[in-house]
Write an enzyme that holds these catalytic residues in place. Structure first.
Site, PDB file in Angstrom:
ATOM      1  N   SER A 128     -21.094 -43.051 150.222  1.00 17.54           N
ATOM      2  CA  SER A 128     -19.690 -43.130 149.840  1.00 17.54           C
ATOM      3  C   SER A 128     -18.994 -44.296 150.514  1.00 17.54           C
ATOM      4  CB  SER A 128     -18.950 -41.851 150.208  1.00 17.54           C
ATOM      5  OG  SER A 128     -17.571 -42.016 149.893  1.00 17.54           O
ATOM      6  N   GLY A 129     -18.001 -44.824 149.826  1.00 21.52           N
ATOM      7  CA  GLY A 129     -17.203 -45.896 150.412  1.00 21.52           C
ATOM      8  C   GLY A 129     -16.969 -47.026 149.428  1.00 21.52           C
ATOM      9  N   LYS A 182     -22.535 -34.918 149.177  1.00 16.88           N
ATOM     10  CA  LYS A 182     -21.780 -36.043 148.600  1.00 16.88           C
ATOM     11  C   LYS A 182     -20.923 -35.552 147.429  1.00 16.88           C
ATOM     12  CE  LYS A 182     -20.230 -40.053 147.395  1.00 16.88           C
ATOM     13  NZ  LYS A 182     -20.547 -40.702 146.180  1.00 16.88           N
ATOM     14  N   HIS A 185     -17.972 -33.863 148.849  1.00 19.81           N
ATOM     15  CA  HIS A 185     -17.075 -34.933 149.329  1.00 19.81           C
ATOM     16  C   HIS A 185     -16.209 -35.431 148.182  1.00 19.81           C
ATOM     17  CE1 HIS A 185     -16.152 -39.228 149.419  1.00 19.81           C
ATOM     18  NE2 HIS A 185     -15.958 -39.107 150.715  1.00 19.81           N
ATOM     19  N   ASN A 186     -16.837 -35.713 147.048  1.00 14.65           N
ATOM     20  CA  ASN A 186     -16.077 -36.231 145.912  1.00 14.65           C
ATOM     21  C   ASN A 186     -15.097 -35.190 145.370  1.00 14.65           C
ATOM     22  OD1 ASN A 186     -17.908 -38.326 146.291  1.00 14.65           O
ATOM     23  ND2 ASN A 186     -17.984 -38.799 144.112  1.00 14.65           N
ATOM     24  N   GLU A 189     -12.215 -35.207 147.537  1.00 11.90           N
ATOM     25  CA  GLU A 189     -11.481 -36.452 147.234  1.00 11.90           C
ATOM     26  C   GLU A 189     -10.544 -36.238 146.030  1.00 11.90           C
ATOM     27  OE1 GLU A 189     -14.166 -39.882 146.823  1.00 11.90           O
ATOM     28  OE2 GLU A 189     -13.109 -40.415 144.989  1.00 11.90           O
TER      29      GLU A 189
HETATM   30  P1  NDP Z   1     -23.812 -49.111 137.822  1.00  9.23           P
HETATM   31  O1  NDP Z   1     -23.693 -47.654 137.952  1.00  9.23           O
HETATM   32  O2  NDP Z   1     -22.856 -49.840 136.957  1.00  9.23           O
HETATM   33  O3  NDP Z   1     -25.317 -49.454 137.335  1.00  9.23           O
HETATM   34  C1  NDP Z   1     -25.721 -50.776 137.041  1.00  9.23           C
HETATM   35  C2  NDP Z   1     -27.107 -51.027 137.586  1.00  9.23           C
HETATM   36  O4  NDP Z   1     -28.041 -50.080 137.034  1.00  9.23           O
HETATM   37  C3  NDP Z   1     -27.609 -52.408 137.240  1.00  9.23           C
HETATM   38  O5  NDP Z   1     -28.333 -52.916 138.328  1.00  9.23           O
HETATM   39  C4  NDP Z   1     -28.506 -52.125 136.057  1.00  9.23           C
HETATM   40  O6  NDP Z   1     -29.475 -53.099 135.834  1.00  9.23           O
HETATM   41  C5  NDP Z   1     -29.142 -50.843 136.486  1.00  9.23           C
HETATM   42  N1  NDP Z   1     -29.767 -50.114 135.381  1.00  9.23           N
HETATM   43  C6  NDP Z   1     -29.148 -49.462 134.377  1.00  9.23           C
HETATM   44  N2  NDP Z   1     -30.049 -48.891 133.571  1.00  9.23           N
HETATM   45  C7  NDP Z   1     -31.277 -49.177 134.078  1.00  9.23           C
HETATM   46  C8  NDP Z   1     -32.607 -48.855 133.689  1.00  9.23           C
HETATM   47  N3  NDP Z   1     -32.854 -48.095 132.619  1.00  9.23           N
HETATM   48  N4  NDP Z   1     -33.611 -49.316 134.457  1.00  9.23           N
HETATM   49  C9  NDP Z   1     -33.371 -50.066 135.558  1.00  9.23           C
HETATM   50  N5  NDP Z   1     -32.135 -50.393 135.964  1.00  9.23           N
HETATM   51  C10 NDP Z   1     -31.091 -49.945 135.235  1.00  9.23           C
HETATM   52  O7  NDP Z   1     -23.803 -49.806 139.277  1.00  9.23           O
HETATM   53  P2  NDP Z   1     -22.902 -49.518 140.570  1.00  9.23           P
HETATM   54  O8  NDP Z   1     -23.311 -50.573 141.527  1.00  9.23           O
HETATM   55  O9  NDP Z   1     -21.471 -49.353 140.243  1.00  9.23           O
HETATM   56  O10 NDP Z   1     -23.425 -48.104 141.097  1.00  9.23           O
HETATM   57  C11 NDP Z   1     -24.766 -47.875 141.451  1.00  9.23           C
HETATM   58  C12 NDP Z   1     -24.934 -46.424 141.835  1.00  9.23           C
HETATM   59  O11 NDP Z   1     -24.111 -46.120 142.963  1.00  9.23           O
HETATM   60  C13 NDP Z   1     -24.514 -45.436 140.740  1.00  9.23           C
HETATM   61  O12 NDP Z   1     -25.358 -44.333 140.763  1.00  9.23           O
HETATM   62  C14 NDP Z   1     -23.118 -45.040 141.167  1.00  9.23           C
HETATM   63  O13 NDP Z   1     -22.761 -43.775 140.660  1.00  9.23           O
HETATM   64  C15 NDP Z   1     -23.253 -45.031 142.670  1.00  9.23           C
HETATM   65  N6  NDP Z   1     -22.020 -45.220 143.409  1.00  9.23           N
HETATM   66  C16 NDP Z   1     -21.078 -46.104 142.998  1.00  9.23           C
HETATM   67  C17 NDP Z   1     -19.902 -46.278 143.702  1.00  9.23           C
HETATM   68  C18 NDP Z   1     -18.910 -47.271 143.262  1.00  9.23           C
HETATM   69  O14 NDP Z   1     -17.848 -47.355 143.910  1.00  9.23           O
HETATM   70  N7  NDP Z   1     -19.165 -48.054 142.211  1.00  9.23           N
HETATM   71  C19 NDP Z   1     -19.631 -45.517 144.928  1.00  9.23           C
HETATM   72  C20 NDP Z   1     -20.691 -44.668 145.325  1.00  9.23           C
HETATM   73  C21 NDP Z   1     -21.820 -44.511 144.573  1.00  9.23           C
HETATM   74  P3  NDP Z   1     -29.189 -54.325 134.798  1.00  9.23           P
HETATM   75  O15 NDP Z   1     -28.449 -55.346 135.622  1.00  9.23           O
HETATM   76  O16 NDP Z   1     -30.527 -54.783 134.389  1.00  9.23           O
HETATM   77  O17 NDP Z   1     -28.378 -53.794 133.682  1.00  9.23           O
END
Ligand code: NDP
Length: 479
Positions: A128-129, A182, A185-186, A189
């Site tokens: 988280s963060g 987690k 936590h959400n 939140e």
């Molecule tokens: P996203 O959730 O937007 O996911 C995008 C990423 O997933 C890209 O790297 C993409 O690759 C990859 N991807 C999608 N489909 C596939 C697939 N079938 N095979 C391989 N790779 C795939 O990214 P975030 O950075 O926002 O979040 C990442 C994780 O962290 C998520 O689970 C999210 O819920 C969690 N999270 C996010 C927070 C936030 O503030 N955003 C906070 C805490 C947790 P490509 O570039 O090739 O499309």
């Protein structure tokens, strides 16, 4: 191989986490993303990080020293399964796959079981963060095996946020425990945000204050017992002026709140566990109500309140709102911890509640001063059955109580929705009631369904012959 840790998925979270890892002494980070562009951008923009960029999973595995350790940061759900399937092909027994995405904890339980069959360790870790936390130090909630924690612990500890000198990471429990915590936590939140929003609404509509003035009040609150990241950013948002119109930004933002599902998961899980997380549920439903424009439009003509709420002493009113907010917040956290206790019992996790409060003190969205009080409460009494009954919180709530009642009653009369304030107060009154009308509900259930009831004056289970002569029989005689 030169890298001691790898990251798969280089969108916002993954790239920031990879940079955080690379910035710590002794780490070399291998990075891989499904599409090469993200990898290329990251590596080009941050040569100082010394990333080892992999073009495919084979290269990625070859770059990692054993036991190989990789953190997956991709879109939760099927993408996570797709990445795990690939990693399992190129990893070996003893290696560690960490899912740092927002997985549903039951998915994590399933994945851990499946991956364990291969001899590879699987760890679901809640992180988280947001973006900033990932880069500078998130709060990390890892599950998984003790064996995996031995290798992973030092790495996660090196990148976690620090609160009062202590890293915001702890081995929460086995398999899905980390993602479960987690999720809670959400959920908390969601409740915290809704409570703050209700306080704002009252200050605006009843207190007659402008957003900038309310920003000052929140900034002031942020120096006391409400001190928290969410209060701090609320002041920032309220102070923001829209460049295009010159109006407060909050007045030009469409009043329909979105959600990505973790609040709903918390409520669904709590329903299954039979834990009343009413504050969190009201917060989730408040977002749903806001996002139902057709219903809201149709209801515009419905009658409003019969009374207007005029405030004579504005300072006293502001203090009432602050106290109502604090008391409701205590209830929301108390309910959240009840859900953690119930989840731990159901899934056989040895979760240390005080430790959870500790790792939420920095890095994460609900970071707040008062989490120290929660840690202390569980340290003083590890068997504490309801957080709100711990001396510090019971005291805080009883101090706030007259204000809390005035606010909820006043809002009801004036027709101002305060679902989270009101449900939290109802929960409090329900919990402390000596007798509840649940007795009548049991009577009704026995009437239409012969569901039986227990008596206050003797042991056993009973049924009244409602459609017969209405005498009472022992339930054993029922069938
Ligand atoms: P996203 O959730 O937007 O996911 C995008 C990423 O997933 C890209 O790297 C993409 O690759 C990859 N991807 C999608 N489909 C596939 C697939 N079938 N095979 C391989 N790779 C795939 O990214 P975030 O950075 O926002 O979040 C990442 C994780 O962290 C998520 O689970 C999210 O819920 C969690 N999270 C996010 C927070 C936030 O503030 N955003 C906070 C805490 C947790 P490509 O570039 O090739 O499309």
């Amino acid at each position: 191989p030169t890298a001691n840790i790898g990251v798969v998925g280089l969108a916002v979270m993954g790239s920031n986490l990879a940079r955080n890892l690379a910035s710590r002494e002794g780490n070399t980070v291998a990075v891989y993303n499904r599409s090469w562009e993200k990898t290329e951008t990251l590596v080009t923009e941050h040569p100082e990080a010394g990333f080892v960029a992999a073009k495919d999973y084979t290269e990625f595995a070859a770059a990692l020293t054993k036991p190989r350790t990789a953190i997956i940061m991709v879109k939760a759900g099927r993408p996570t399964d797709a990445v795990i399937d690939e990693l399992v092909q190129v990893f070996e027994p003893g290696d560690i796959i960490v899912d740092g995405g927002n997985a549903l904890f039951t998915d994590t339980v399933r994945r851990e079981k499946a991956v364990r069959e291969t001899g590879i360790n699987f760890v679901g870790a809640g992180i988280s963060g947001g973006e900033e936390g990932a880069l500078n130090g998130p709060s990390i909630m890892p599950g998984g095996s003790e064996e995996a924690w031995q290798t992973l612990g030092p790495i996660l500890t090196s990148i976690a946020a620090v609160a009062d000198g202590e890293p915001c990471v702890t081995h929460v429990g086995t398999d899905g425990a980390g993602h479960f915590v987690k999720m809670i936590h959400n959920g908390i939140e969601y409740a915290d945000m809704q409570l703050i929003a209700e306080a704002y609404d009252l200050l605006r509509r009843v207190g007659g204050l402008e957003p900038a003035e309310i920003a000052d009040i929140f900034a002031e609150w942020n120096t006391g017992e409400l001190e928290s990241y969410l209060i701090e950013i609320t002041a920032e948002v309220l102070r923001q002026v829209d460049a295009a119109t010159g109006k407060p930004l909050v007045d030009v933002i469409l009043d329909q709140a979105g959600a990505k599902g973790t609040g709903a998961w918390t409520v669904q899980t709590a329903l299954d566990l039979g834990v009343p997380v009413s504050g969190i549920a009201e917060a989730v439903f408040a977002r749903s109500l806001s996002s139902a424009p057709a219903q809201r439009a149709a209801a515009q003509s419905l009658p409003s309140a019969t009374e207007t709420w005029s405030v004579d002493d504005r300072a006293a009113f502001v203090e009432d709102v602050r106290r109502a907010l604090y008391a409701s917040k205590i209830i929301a956290y108390s309910q959240g911890f009840d859900a953690i206790v119930a989840g731990a019992a159901e899934y056989d996790w040895n979760i240390k509640k005080g430790e959870i409060a500790k790792i939420w003190r920095a890095g994460c969205i609900i970071r707040a001063q008062f989490l120290n009080r929660i840690t202390e409460a569980y340290a003083d009494d590890p068997g504490l059955v309801a957080l709100v009954t711990a001396p510090y919180f019971a005291d805080a709530v009883s101090t706030a109580l007259p204000s809390w009642r005035r606010i909820v009653a006043g809002a009801a009369l004036a027709g101002i929705p305060t679902p989270a304030f009101a449900s939290s107060l109802s929960y409090y009154d329900g919990l402390r009631a000596e007798r509840l009308p649940a007795a009548l509900v049991q009577g009704q259930r026995d009437f239409f369904g012969a569901h039986t009831y227990k008596r206050v004056d003797k042991d056993g289970t009973f049924h009244t012959l409602w459609s017969g002569d209405r005498t009472e029989i022992e339930a054993d005689d029922l069938h």
